[in-house]
Design an enzyme around this catalytic site. Structure first.
Site, PDB file in Angstrom:
ATOM      1  N   ASN A   1      -5.458   5.869  11.043  1.00 39.93           N
ATOM      2  CA  ASN A   1      -6.715   6.126  11.769  1.00 39.93           C
ATOM      3  C   ASN A   1      -7.289   4.878  12.613  1.00 39.93           C
ATOM      4  O   ASN A   1      -7.689   5.180  13.689  1.00 39.93           O
ATOM      5  CB  ASN A   1      -7.925   6.350  10.809  1.00 39.93           C
ATOM      6  CG  ASN A   1      -9.132   6.330  11.419  1.00 39.93           C
ATOM      7  OD1 ASN A   1      -9.670   7.313  12.074  1.00 39.93           O
ATOM      8  ND2 ASN A   1     -10.035   5.375  11.017  1.00 39.93           N
ATOM      9  N   LYS A   2      -7.072   3.832  11.863  1.00 41.22           N
ATOM     10  CA  LYS A   2      -7.437   2.534  12.603  1.00 41.22           C
ATOM     11  C   LYS A   2      -6.900   2.474  14.094  1.00 41.22           C
ATOM     12  O   LYS A   2      -7.001   2.024  15.024  1.00 41.22           O
ATOM     13  CB  LYS A   2      -7.474   1.300  12.051  1.00 41.22           C
ATOM     14  CG  LYS A   2      -7.987   0.138  12.577  1.00 41.22           C
ATOM     15  CD  LYS A   2      -8.293  -1.039  11.306  1.00 41.22           C
ATOM     16  CE  LYS A   2      -8.774  -2.122  12.209  1.00 41.22           C
ATOM     17  NZ  LYS A   2      -7.941  -2.654  13.472  1.00 41.22           N
TER      18      LYS A   2
ATOM     19  N   ASP B   1       0.830  -1.146  -0.080  1.00 40.21           N
ATOM     20  CA  ASP B   1      -0.054   0.036   0.015  1.00 40.21           C
ATOM     21  C   ASP B   1       1.189   1.174  -0.001  1.00 40.21           C
ATOM     22  O   ASP B   1       0.613   2.314  -0.472  1.00 40.21           O
ATOM     23  CB  ASP B   1      -0.857  -0.172   1.250  1.00 40.21           C
ATOM     24  CG  ASP B   1      -2.004  -1.115   1.080  1.00 40.21           C
ATOM     25  OD1 ASP B   1      -2.573  -1.255  -0.025  1.00 40.21           O
ATOM     26  OD2 ASP B   1      -2.484  -1.456   2.146  1.00 40.21           O
ATOM     27  N   GLY B   2       1.774   1.324   0.841  1.00 37.67           N
ATOM     28  CA  GLY B   2       3.052   2.389   0.672  1.00 37.67           C
ATOM     29  C   GLY B   2       3.403   2.748  -0.563  1.00 37.67           C
ATOM     30  O   GLY B   2       3.487   3.818  -1.120  1.00 37.67           O
TER      31      GLY B   2
ATOM     32  N   ASN C   1      -4.586   8.488   2.095  1.00 39.08           N
ATOM     33  CA  ASN C   1      -4.753   7.943   3.131  1.00 39.08           C
ATOM     34  C   ASN C   1      -5.233   9.108   4.339  1.00 39.08           C
ATOM     35  O   ASN C   1      -6.375   8.920   4.786  1.00 39.08           O
ATOM     36  CB  ASN C   1      -3.500   7.406   3.847  1.00 39.08           C
ATOM     37  CG  ASN C   1      -3.513   5.847   3.400  1.00 39.08           C
ATOM     38  OD1 ASN C   1      -4.252   5.390   2.729  1.00 39.08           O
ATOM     39  ND2 ASN C   1      -2.395   5.301   3.847  1.00 39.08           N
TER      40      ASN C   1
ATOM     41  N   THR D   1      -8.435   2.434   7.354  1.00 36.45           N
ATOM     42  CA  THR D   1      -7.920   1.257   7.621  1.00 36.45           C
ATOM     43  C   THR D   1      -6.328   1.390   8.113  1.00 36.45           C
ATOM     44  O   THR D   1      -5.607   0.670   8.574  1.00 36.45           O
ATOM     45  CB  THR D   1      -7.932   0.131   6.664  1.00 36.45           C
ATOM     46  OG1 THR D   1      -7.614   0.600   5.456  1.00 36.45           O
ATOM     47  CG2 THR D   1      -9.326  -0.331   6.522  1.00 36.45           C
TER      48      THR D   1
HETATM   49  P1  NAP Z   1       5.246   2.772   6.863  1.00 37.97           P
HETATM   50  O1  NAP Z   1       5.551   3.248   8.137  1.00 37.97           O
HETATM   51  O2  NAP Z   1       6.373   2.032   6.133  1.00 37.97           O
HETATM   52  O3  NAP Z   1       3.949   1.485   6.582  1.00 37.97           O
HETATM   53  C1  NAP Z   1       2.691   1.714   7.299  1.00 37.97           C
HETATM   54  C2  NAP Z   1       1.961   0.467   7.297  1.00 37.97           C
HETATM   55  O4  NAP Z   1       0.673   0.935   7.047  1.00 37.97           O
HETATM   56  C3  NAP Z   1       2.218  -0.513   6.052  1.00 37.97           C
HETATM   57  O5  NAP Z   1       2.179  -1.763   6.430  1.00 37.97           O
HETATM   58  C4  NAP Z   1       1.471  -0.213   4.929  1.00 37.97           C
HETATM   59  O6  NAP Z   1       1.179  -1.382   4.038  1.00 37.97           O
HETATM   60  C5  NAP Z   1       0.140  -0.010   5.664  1.00 37.97           C
HETATM   61  N1  NAP Z   1      -0.910   0.889   5.000  1.00 37.97           N
HETATM   62  C6  NAP Z   1      -0.734   2.092   4.086  1.00 37.97           C
HETATM   63  N2  NAP Z   1      -1.677   2.443   3.578  1.00 37.97           N
HETATM   64  C7  NAP Z   1      -2.838   1.506   4.304  1.00 37.97           C
HETATM   65  C8  NAP Z   1      -4.091   1.616   4.293  1.00 37.97           C
HETATM   66  N3  NAP Z   1      -5.002   2.637   3.538  1.00 37.97           N
HETATM   67  N4  NAP Z   1      -4.813   0.705   4.901  1.00 37.97           N
HETATM   68  C9  NAP Z   1      -4.147  -0.489   5.541  1.00 37.97           C
HETATM   69  N5  NAP Z   1      -2.938  -0.304   5.751  1.00 37.97           N
HETATM   70  C10 NAP Z   1      -2.217   0.612   5.256  1.00 37.97           C
HETATM   71  O7  NAP Z   1       4.711   4.041   5.919  1.00 37.97           O
HETATM   72  P2  NAP Z   1       4.374   4.034   4.317  1.00 37.97           P
HETATM   73  O8  NAP Z   1       4.366   2.672   3.701  1.00 37.97           O
HETATM   74  O9  NAP Z   1       5.244   5.105   3.806  1.00 37.97           O
HETATM   75  O10 NAP Z   1       2.988   4.332   4.551  1.00 37.97           O
HETATM   76  C11 NAP Z   1       2.398   5.716   4.975  1.00 37.97           C
HETATM   77  C12 NAP Z   1       1.249   5.350   5.898  1.00 37.97           C
HETATM   78  O11 NAP Z   1       1.635   4.830   6.955  1.00 37.97           O
HETATM   79  C13 NAP Z   1       0.690   6.616   6.305  1.00 37.97           C
HETATM   80  O12 NAP Z   1      -0.334   6.936   5.359  1.00 37.97           O
HETATM   81  C14 NAP Z   1       0.039   6.018   7.565  1.00 37.97           C
HETATM   82  O13 NAP Z   1      -1.314   5.764   7.233  1.00 37.97           O
HETATM   83  C15 NAP Z   1       0.774   4.799   7.965  1.00 37.97           C
HETATM   84  N6  NAP Z   1       1.032   5.188   9.234  1.00 37.97           N
HETATM   85  C16 NAP Z   1       0.613   4.430  10.405  1.00 37.97           C
HETATM   86  C17 NAP Z   1       1.030   4.635  11.450  1.00 37.97           C
HETATM   87  C18 NAP Z   1       0.350   3.654  12.636  1.00 37.97           C
HETATM   88  O14 NAP Z   1      -0.675   2.810  12.408  1.00 37.97           O
HETATM   89  N7  NAP Z   1       0.517   3.849  13.876  1.00 37.97           N
HETATM   90  C19 NAP Z   1       1.961   5.362  11.891  1.00 37.97           C
HETATM   91  C20 NAP Z   1       2.560   6.343  11.019  1.00 37.97           C
HETATM   92  C21 NAP Z   1       2.075   6.123   9.846  1.00 37.97           C
HETATM   93  P3  NAP Z   1       1.953  -1.924   3.154  1.00 37.97           P
HETATM   94  O15 NAP Z   1       2.994  -2.706   4.099  1.00 37.97           O
HETATM   95  O16 NAP Z   1       1.167  -2.887   2.255  1.00 37.97           O
HETATM   96  O17 NAP Z   1       2.844  -0.799   2.548  1.00 37.97           O
END
Ligand code: NAP
Length: 274
Positions: free
Chosen positions: A162-163, A45-46, A120, A159
């Site tokens: 936010n989740k 997804d990233g 996202n 997902t």
């Molecule tokens: P990353 O920190 O390397 O990966 C974040 C994780 O979020 C990866 O496992 C990615 O899936 C997954 N992801 C991305 N979009 C998603 C979606 N719409 N639904 C479910 N899972 C999703 O960062 P990145 O790859 O550059 O992605 C940036 C995203 O990380 C941001 O948009 C944010 O949503 C997310 N993030 C989450 C948190 C948290 O949950 N605490 C904190 C910071 C950022 P893949 O492995 O398939 O790429």
């Protein structure tokens, strides 16, 4: 068919990219990195977030297809071992075009306005500690926020971050934005709603931060630091992202497979379950 391809850069994704180019050449597809009709993202997804930001200025002309090389993705829903089937379908079938909402973020800064789109979410945090910000909804004061930060997500982003902060999962057919709190301070002095809020398409919210507060803004994977932001307006964008769906894979099945682990035979699902 004119296509562009982005891969995550790891060796597995690069091998699959090479294989895709071979299969595509056999079908007579033209590699067109600057003006594609279809953008193939191979990774996760990233990787699709990167692809979206690369082609953000051509959203009316391109449709995205995601192939995942790790776990199942929300945007990347083709498996690595299904590449031949994907290319065959691209050559022979008319895809369903699925549109998903985006978030529009307008910044008022001392240097003038700046606009971003998020697939996202948009996240706001303070650089030096607690974020202090007034949140207005439709030009009325809603609350004074104090805490680690605020996540404003799209339905497909619901997902993701936010989740993790307790927000609800929203079906992408509902054009909306969700405002979720990250560790808000709630006591007798400071008070926020405490639950996430979902805004419909025709509503907007403004975030007015304490003067000269250094802020970190995340637009999907992008990270921006500024200390000259006067206000931030968020709303559902009039732009949308288009995915080319060659077979149905309903959103709730993706949620189930990603978070609960149950898989099922995808055959036999009707397109209107999408
Ligand atoms: P990353 O920190 O390397 O990966 C974040 C994780 O979020 C990866 O496992 C990615 O899936 C997954 N992801 C991305 N979009 C998603 C979606 N719409 N639904 C479910 N899972 C999703 O960062 P990145 O790859 O550059 O992605 C940036 C995203 O990380 C941001 O948009 C944010 O949503 C997310 N993030 C989450 C948190 C948290 O949950 N605490 C904190 C910071 C950022 P893949 O492995 O398939 O790429």
């Amino acid at each position: 068919m004119k296509y562009a391809l982005l891969d995550r850069g790891d060796s597995h994704s690069q091998q699959l990219a090479k294989r895709f180019h071979q299969l595509a050449a056999d079908k007579g597809f033209a590699l067109s990195p600057k003006s594609p009709e279809i953008v193939i993202s191979i990774g996760g997804d990233g990787t699709l977030l990167h692809a979206f930001h690369t082609f953000m200025d051509q959203l009316y002309d391109v449709a995205f297809v995601g192939v995942h090389t790790g776990h199942l993705g929300f945007y990347a829903d083709w498996r690595a071992n299904e590449l031949d089937e994907l290319v065959e379908m691209m050559a022979t079938a008319e895809p369903k075009r699925i549109m998903y909402p985006l978030a529009q973020i307008d910044l008022e800064t001392s240097e003038g306005p700046a606009r971003y789109l998020a697939l996202n979410e948009f996240t706001l945090k303070g650089v030096d500690g607690t974020l202090v910000a007034q949140i207005n909804i439709n030009d009325e004061i809603f609350e004074m926020f104090r805490g680690d930060g605020i996540v404003i997500s799209t339905p497909t982003g619901s997902t993701a971050y936010n989740k993790s902060v307790g927000g609800a999962v929203i079906h992408p057919s509902i054009p909306s934005l969700q405002i979720a709190e990250i560790a808000s301070i709630n006591n007798r002095v400071y008070r926020t709603l405490g639950s996430s809020v979902i805004l419909p398409q025709h509503h907007h919210c403004d975030i007015i931060s304490k003067k000269e507060q250094r802020l970190v803004l995340n637009i999907d994977h992008l990270n921006i630091q500024r200390d000259d932001i006067r206000s931030i307006r968020c709303k559902v964008s009039t732009d949308q992202i288009c995915f080319a769906r060659y077979r149905p894979f309903p959103f709730w099945n993706r949620v189930r497979e990603a978070f609960l682990g149950y898989e099922e035979n995808r055959n036999g699902l009707s397109a209107d379950q999408q």
